[in-house]
Enzyme design. Structure first.
Site, PDB file in Angstrom:
ATOM      1  CD  GLU A   1      -3.010  -0.994   2.292  1.00 15.52           C
ATOM      2  OE1 GLU A   1      -3.697   0.275   2.425  1.00 15.52           O
ATOM      3  OE2 GLU A   1      -3.358  -1.877   2.953  1.00 15.52           O
TER       4      GLU A   1
ATOM      5  CG  HIS B   1       7.323 -28.596   6.540  1.00 16.58           C
ATOM      6  ND1 HIS B   1       7.586 -29.867   7.090  1.00 16.58           N
ATOM      7  CD2 HIS B   1       7.346 -27.678   7.785  1.00 16.58           C
ATOM      8  CE1 HIS B   1       7.933 -29.820   8.233  1.00 16.58           C
ATOM      9  NE2 HIS B   1       8.013 -28.474   8.668  1.00 16.58           N
TER      10      HIS B   1
ATOM     11  CE  LYS C   1     -12.204  -0.041   1.233  1.00 12.86           C
ATOM     12  NZ  LYS C   1     -12.038   0.316   2.459  1.00 12.86           N
TER      13      LYS C   1
END
Ligand code: PA5
Length: 362
Positions: A248, A264, A357
């Site tokens: 950001e 892993h 948004k």
């Protein structure tokens, strides 16, 4: 500055060390907000201390919140991981797990108070009969809490949500202390505020690049893909915060992961990830309290996997868990702003989030 010729040093110093140049690139003063993190934490803590009478300890504690308003929950979960008798779950979604019920306590955190996922999960918590507390600067969340008699913490408006971390985490810590659910938080918050103040002065914008490790690390990340690794449950949220602040503030792609899980799977991916050389830059968040087994894992991982990549270690400061994790967060926040300057972008606007948004609303 190792590895830089004189011309590069002059350019880096011009961008990072010249106050006029910094304010031209950062007109809303993101860096000024970052260095005020300790003050925001202290004020947020005090707001939480005034929350009403204690509910009984929960069966389960949930924190609802997205992005800059959700990271406080991630930090809280790491801080409480092995010290409270109830699980902490962070919900970054519209809906809640099926098991949520009246014995659970829910913090709904949204800086704006208008984030649809958080509002939806807040409503779901109400329907499930959970005891709710809202943390917000206003918006629909404040309106709904007021209308329904739900306790809420009013935090100051006008900040980018990610710069309000102290106001989002602090009230939850204050409430947990006030309600007597966690030992030792008062001392930890006091220490964290003092340590963060000192570190803000050491790594802040006025400290020239030659003496400033945060500016130096930002320089090393220019044009690279940052890979941020945490070595423990505690620092896991700090690594996520680094990644999201690099996204950001610096407007760059970044990844993060945590030991031992990365051993892993991701460790194998390094077989080709180092190609082309100079693409990836690894930042390992280190904690003096890292267990010896994890330190050994890191050493072996370096030898078997990370070979060609640039590698930097950033160490936690202070004694308590809160100081240690927030010192890692503060360093990363500053690196992300300095990298924005070097990328010649304004750290504050988040155009893609705003556009998303806006389009979802219409
Ligand atoms: O940094 C940001 O602006 C975002 O990550 C927001 O925090 C996120 O979109 C949620 O909004 P709010 O914090 O207002 O709930």
């Amino acid at each position: 500055m190792p590895g830089l010729d004189l011309e590069e040093i002059a350019i880096v110093s011009y961008v990072l060390d010249d106050a006029g140049r910094r304010s031209a690139l950062d007109p809303q003063d993101m860096v000024g907000l970052v260095v005020r993190t300790p003050e925001f934490l202290r004020e947020g803590w005090e707001l939480g201390l005034h929350l009403g009478s204690p509910p009984p300890p929960p069966r389960h504690l949930l924190v609802l919140g997205m992005g800059g308003s959700g990271i406080g929950g991630d930090l809280l979960r790491g801080l409480l991981y092995d010290r409270v008798g109830f699980p902490v779950t962070v919900v970054k979604d519209y809906s809640l797990p099926a098991w949520v019920g009246p014995q659970d306590v829910v913090f709904a955190c949204s800086y704006s108070g208008n984030t649809e996922e958080t509002l939806s999960a807040y409503e779901a918590a109400g329907r499930a009969g959970a005891r709710r507390v809202a943390v917000t600067s206003g918006g629909q969340l404040a309106d709904r809490a007021r209308a329904e008699g739900v306790p809420w913490v009013r935090i100051p408006p006008g900040l980018p949500p990610r710069a309000a971390l102290g106001y989002l985490l602090g009230p939850m810590l204050g409430a947990l202390h006030r309600w007597g659910w966690t030992e030792g938080l008062e001392e930890e918050v006091g220490e964290a505020v003092a340590v963060l103040r000192e570190l803000s002065a050491r790594w802040g914008p006025e400290v020239p690049t030659a003496d400033n490790p945060a500016k130096q690390l930002a320089r090393a990340l220019v044009g690279r893909l940052p890979v941020v690794y945490a070595t423990s449950r505690l620092s896991e949220a700090a690594a996520l915060r680094w990644k999201t602040q690099l996204n950001e503030n610096s407007k760059v792609y970044a990844t993060w992961n945590v030991f031992p899980e990365l051993n892993h799977n991701e460790t194998v991916g390094w077989a080709l990830a180092g190609q082309p050389e100079g693409l990836l830059e690894v930042v390992v968040l280190r904690d003096p309290e890292d267990p010896p087994r994890l330190v050994r894992r890191l050493e072996i991982t370096r030898e078997v996997a990370l070979g060609a990549a640039g590698l930097h270690e950033v160490w936690a400061h202070g004694h308590g868990r809160l100081s240690r994790v927030l010192s890692l967060v503060l360093f990363g926040d500053l690196v992300s702003v300095y990298l924005a300057y070097l990328n010649e972008v304004d750290p504050t606007p988040v155009a893609a989030i705003d556009e998303l948004k806006r389009r979802l609303e219409s």
